[in-house]
Write an enzyme that holds these catalytic residues in place. Structure first.
Site, mmCIF file in Angstrom:
data_model
loop_
_atom_site.group_PDB
_atom_site.id
_atom_site.type_symbol
_atom_site.label_atom_id
_atom_site.label_comp_id
_atom_site.label_asym_id
_atom_site.label_seq_id
_atom_site.Cartn_x
_atom_site.Cartn_y
_atom_site.Cartn_z
ATOM 1 N N GLN A 98 0.808 -1.239 0.385
ATOM 2 C CA GLN A 98 -0.019 -0.135 0.131
ATOM 3 C C GLN A 98 0.598 0.977 0.174
ATOM 4 O O GLN A 98 -0.105 2.386 0.197
ATOM 5 C CB GLN A 98 -0.786 0.027 1.194
ATOM 6 C CG GLN A 98 -1.543 -1.812 1.424
ATOM 7 C CD GLN A 98 -2.399 -1.427 2.691
ATOM 8 O OE1 GLN A 98 -3.752 -1.130 3.352
ATOM 9 N NE2 GLN A 98 -1.974 -2.268 3.192
ATOM 10 N N ASN A 99 2.232 1.201 -0.004
ATOM 11 C CA ASN A 99 3.372 1.914 0.400
ATOM 12 C C ASN A 99 3.406 3.325 -0.980
ATOM 13 O O ASN A 99 3.668 2.103 -2.059
ATOM 14 C CB ASN A 99 4.239 1.997 1.167
ATOM 15 C CG ASN A 99 3.814 1.714 2.480
ATOM 16 O OD1 ASN A 99 3.479 1.408 2.735
ATOM 17 N ND2 ASN A 99 4.870 0.764 3.028
ATOM 18 N N ASP A 101 6.447 5.119 -1.942
ATOM 19 C CA ASP A 101 7.083 5.696 -1.449
ATOM 20 C C ASP A 101 8.144 4.594 -1.951
ATOM 21 O O ASP A 101 10.408 5.321 -1.678
ATOM 22 C CB ASP A 101 8.053 4.965 0.400
ATOM 23 C CG ASP A 101 7.834 4.315 1.022
ATOM 24 O OD1 ASP A 101 7.970 3.489 0.035
ATOM 25 O OD2 ASP A 101 7.691 3.937 1.968
ATOM 26 N N HIS A 116 -1.549 1.595 -4.461
ATOM 27 C CA HIS A 116 -2.049 2.920 -4.052
ATOM 28 C C HIS A 116 -1.185 4.316 -5.073
ATOM 29 O O HIS A 116 -0.979 5.229 -4.720
ATOM 30 C CB HIS A 116 -2.245 3.224 -3.058
ATOM 31 C CG HIS A 116 -3.535 2.764 -1.884
ATOM 32 N ND1 HIS A 116 -3.383 2.895 -0.734
ATOM 33 C CD2 HIS A 116 -4.387 2.399 -1.829
ATOM 34 C CE1 HIS A 116 -4.933 2.332 -0.050
ATOM 35 N NE2 HIS A 116 -5.232 1.510 -1.527
ATOM 36 N N CYS A 124 0.535 12.070 -17.168
ATOM 37 C CA CYS A 124 -0.143 13.176 -17.823
ATOM 38 C C CYS A 124 -1.718 12.689 -18.552
ATOM 39 O O CYS A 124 -2.334 11.376 -18.851
ATOM 40 C CB CYS A 124 0.322 13.008 -19.679
ATOM 41 S SG CYS A 124 -0.376 14.041 -20.493
ATOM 42 N N SER A 189 -2.076 -1.368 9.478
ATOM 43 C CA SER A 189 -3.900 -1.476 9.930
ATOM 44 C C SER A 189 -4.926 -1.571 9.721
ATOM 45 O O SER A 189 -5.872 -2.010 10.456
ATOM 46 C CB SER A 189 -3.249 0.493 10.731
ATOM 47 O OG SER A 189 -4.495 1.269 9.200
ATOM 48 N N PRO A 214 3.381 -4.427 16.010
ATOM 49 C CA PRO A 214 3.933 -4.073 16.946
ATOM 50 C C PRO A 214 2.640 -3.935 17.826
ATOM 51 O O PRO A 214 2.457 -4.060 19.291
ATOM 52 C CB PRO A 214 4.819 -2.473 17.935
ATOM 53 C CG PRO A 214 4.797 -2.393 16.085
ATOM 54 C CD PRO A 214 3.974 -2.922 15.314
HETATM 55 P P1 NAD Z 1 -1.518 3.234 8.366
HETATM 56 O O1 NAD Z 1 -0.399 4.751 9.212
HETATM 57 O O2 NAD Z 1 -2.590 3.171 8.844
HETATM 58 O O3 NAD Z 1 -1.454 2.026 10.360
HETATM 59 C C1 NAD Z 1 0.085 1.931 9.803
HETATM 60 C C2 NAD Z 1 0.582 0.733 10.453
HETATM 61 O O4 NAD Z 1 1.983 0.095 11.457
HETATM 62 C C3 NAD Z 1 0.187 0.213 12.627
HETATM 63 O O5 NAD Z 1 -1.132 -0.540 12.430
HETATM 64 C C4 NAD Z 1 1.043 -0.037 13.292
HETATM 65 O O6 NAD Z 1 0.639 -0.414 14.615
HETATM 66 C C5 NAD Z 1 2.067 -0.106 12.804
HETATM 67 N N1 NAD Z 1 3.924 0.148 12.799
HETATM 68 C C6 NAD Z 1 3.867 1.219 13.035
HETATM 69 N N2 NAD Z 1 5.130 0.401 13.358
HETATM 70 C C7 NAD Z 1 5.424 -0.639 12.407
HETATM 71 C C8 NAD Z 1 6.852 -1.044 13.154
HETATM 72 N N3 NAD Z 1 7.889 -0.863 13.257
HETATM 73 N N4 NAD Z 1 7.199 -2.431 12.199
HETATM 74 C C9 NAD Z 1 5.624 -2.875 12.041
HETATM 75 N N5 NAD Z 1 4.688 -2.108 12.178
HETATM 76 C C10 NAD Z 1 4.825 -0.931 12.732
HETATM 77 O O7 NAD Z 1 -0.692 1.917 7.790
HETATM 78 P P2 NAD Z 1 -2.056 1.742 6.423
HETATM 79 O O8 NAD Z 1 -2.440 0.523 6.806
HETATM 80 O O9 NAD Z 1 -1.275 0.892 5.540
HETATM 81 O O10 NAD Z 1 -2.749 2.339 5.333
HETATM 82 C C11 NAD Z 1 -1.713 4.070 5.025
HETATM 83 C C12 NAD Z 1 -2.768 4.194 3.451
HETATM 84 O O11 NAD Z 1 -1.946 5.383 3.260
HETATM 85 C C13 NAD Z 1 -2.129 3.408 2.918
HETATM 86 O O12 NAD Z 1 -2.821 2.938 1.906
HETATM 87 C C14 NAD Z 1 -0.747 3.936 2.461
HETATM 88 O O13 NAD Z 1 -1.399 3.862 1.128
HETATM 89 C C15 NAD Z 1 -0.719 5.419 2.980
HETATM 90 N N6 NAD Z 1 0.852 5.831 3.355
HETATM 91 C C16 NAD Z 1 1.689 5.330 2.393
HETATM 92 C C17 NAD Z 1 2.887 5.473 3.075
HETATM 93 C C18 NAD Z 1 4.259 5.282 2.768
HETATM 94 O O14 NAD Z 1 4.504 4.911 1.482
HETATM 95 N N7 NAD Z 1 5.597 5.320 3.250
HETATM 96 C C19 NAD Z 1 2.779 6.477 4.408
HETATM 97 C C20 NAD Z 1 1.606 6.686 5.127
HETATM 98 C C21 NAD Z 1 0.602 6.644 4.683
#
Ligand code: NAD
Length: 243
Positions: A98-99, A101, A116, A124, A189, A214
């Site tokens: 879902q990231n 980055d 995502h 474009c 999450s 965690p």
């Molecule tokens: P979320 O932010 O909703 O949840 C993050 C989860 O990671 C939490 O449950 C938390 O307890 C857990 N967590 C925190 N530290 C951790 C670690 N060290 N190891 C393992 N787990 C850990 O994230 P989501 O469920 O991916 O939903 C967020 C949405 O927002 C995604 O759809 C994404 O597209 C976007 N997003 C992406 C990024 C990125 O690309 N890095 C950052 C923020 C949001």
């Protein structure tokens, strides 16, 4: 051997690693929710939806350049490197993220589905997707392949709030989830839909379900095993390499 270890992980033919913002948290990339979550600081209605882009593309592109710069200052951690090592040992490891980055790719991981989108691509309306890997700043803000006098703004290839998801990417991911014998949710999450539905889908298809997080969350009940450790520690412990 640590209690969390699945020493026989290579026996699962198809493995899906389903990753979320928590995988990048230890690198310094803010998560979505929780302490330090990015949408506590910025209002998505000003920076991350089509309406904001139509209203003020400069502000939205500036914000995304800032995110790119922030991500470039972060490096992948031991968990990312471990996923790459697992892929080198087992051809059936499919990473669905879902990231946005690009940290997995920077660590050399093959990612089969970016649900995502990506901070490192632009779109474009005429020419479609364009990679923009250069640096924090975009190489182009207007499409260089359109006539200069009416070149449209390039839009980040990210599923913003209120956008529809990329159906082709989701269909491909669903096919892989349906074949998974082991499904590992890492740092998610389970609150962002429809991506969150993949865990339930895998469970219904009989996959062995492992969560690395965690903290407990609303999706945790879908998993049979919970590894309550940060991803950088949990991955090497849970999936030992060699031997
Ligand atoms: P979320 O932010 O909703 O949840 C993050 C989860 O990671 C939490 O449950 C938390 O307890 C857990 N967590 C925190 N530290 C951790 C670690 N060290 N190891 C393992 N787990 C850990 O994230 P989501 O469920 O991916 O939903 C967020 C949405 O927002 C995604 O759809 C994404 O597209 C976007 N997003 C992406 C990024 C990125 O690309 N890095 C950052 C923020 C949001």
């Amino acid at each position: 051997m640590p209690a969390a270890a699945l020493s026989h992980w290579r026996d699962f033919r198809n493995i899906v690693l389903f990753t979320g913002a928590g995988l990048s948290a230890e690198c310094g990339v803010p998560t979505y929710r929780g302490a330090g979550g990015i949408w506590r600081e910025y209002n998505y209605q000003d920076y991350a939806c089509q309406r904001a882009f139509d209203r003020d593309p400069v502000q939205v592109l500036d914000f995304h350049e800032l995110r790119r710069t922030k991500v470039l200052s972060c490096a992948p951690h031991a968990g990312h490197a471990h996923i790459r090592a697992m892929q080198a040992e087992h051809p059936g490891i499919h990473v669905i993220t879902q990231n946005i980055d690009g940290l997995l790719q920077r660590a050399g991981v093959v990612v089969v589905a970016e649900l995502h989108g990506s901070l490192w691509r632009l779109r474009c309306p005429v020419h479609g997707i364009r990679d923009d890997l250069a640096v924090g700043a975009y190489a182009h803000r207007h499409c260089p392949d359109c006539p200069p006098d009416r070149a449209p703004w390039l839009r980040p290839d990210i599923t913003w709030f209120e956008d529809a998801v990329n159906e082709a990417v989701f269909e491909h991911a669903a096919m892989l989830v349906d074949d998974a014998e082991l499904f590992v949710g890492i740092g998610t999450s389970g609150a962002v839909w429809p991506a969150a539905g993949f865990a339930e889908r895998a469970r219904q298809r009989g996959a062995r379900m492992v969560e690395i997080n965690p903290e407990n969350n609303e999706a945790s009940a879908l998993y049979g095993q919970h590894i309550r450790l940060p991803a950088s520690t949990a991955l090497p412990e849970a999936f030992p390499i060699g031997g």
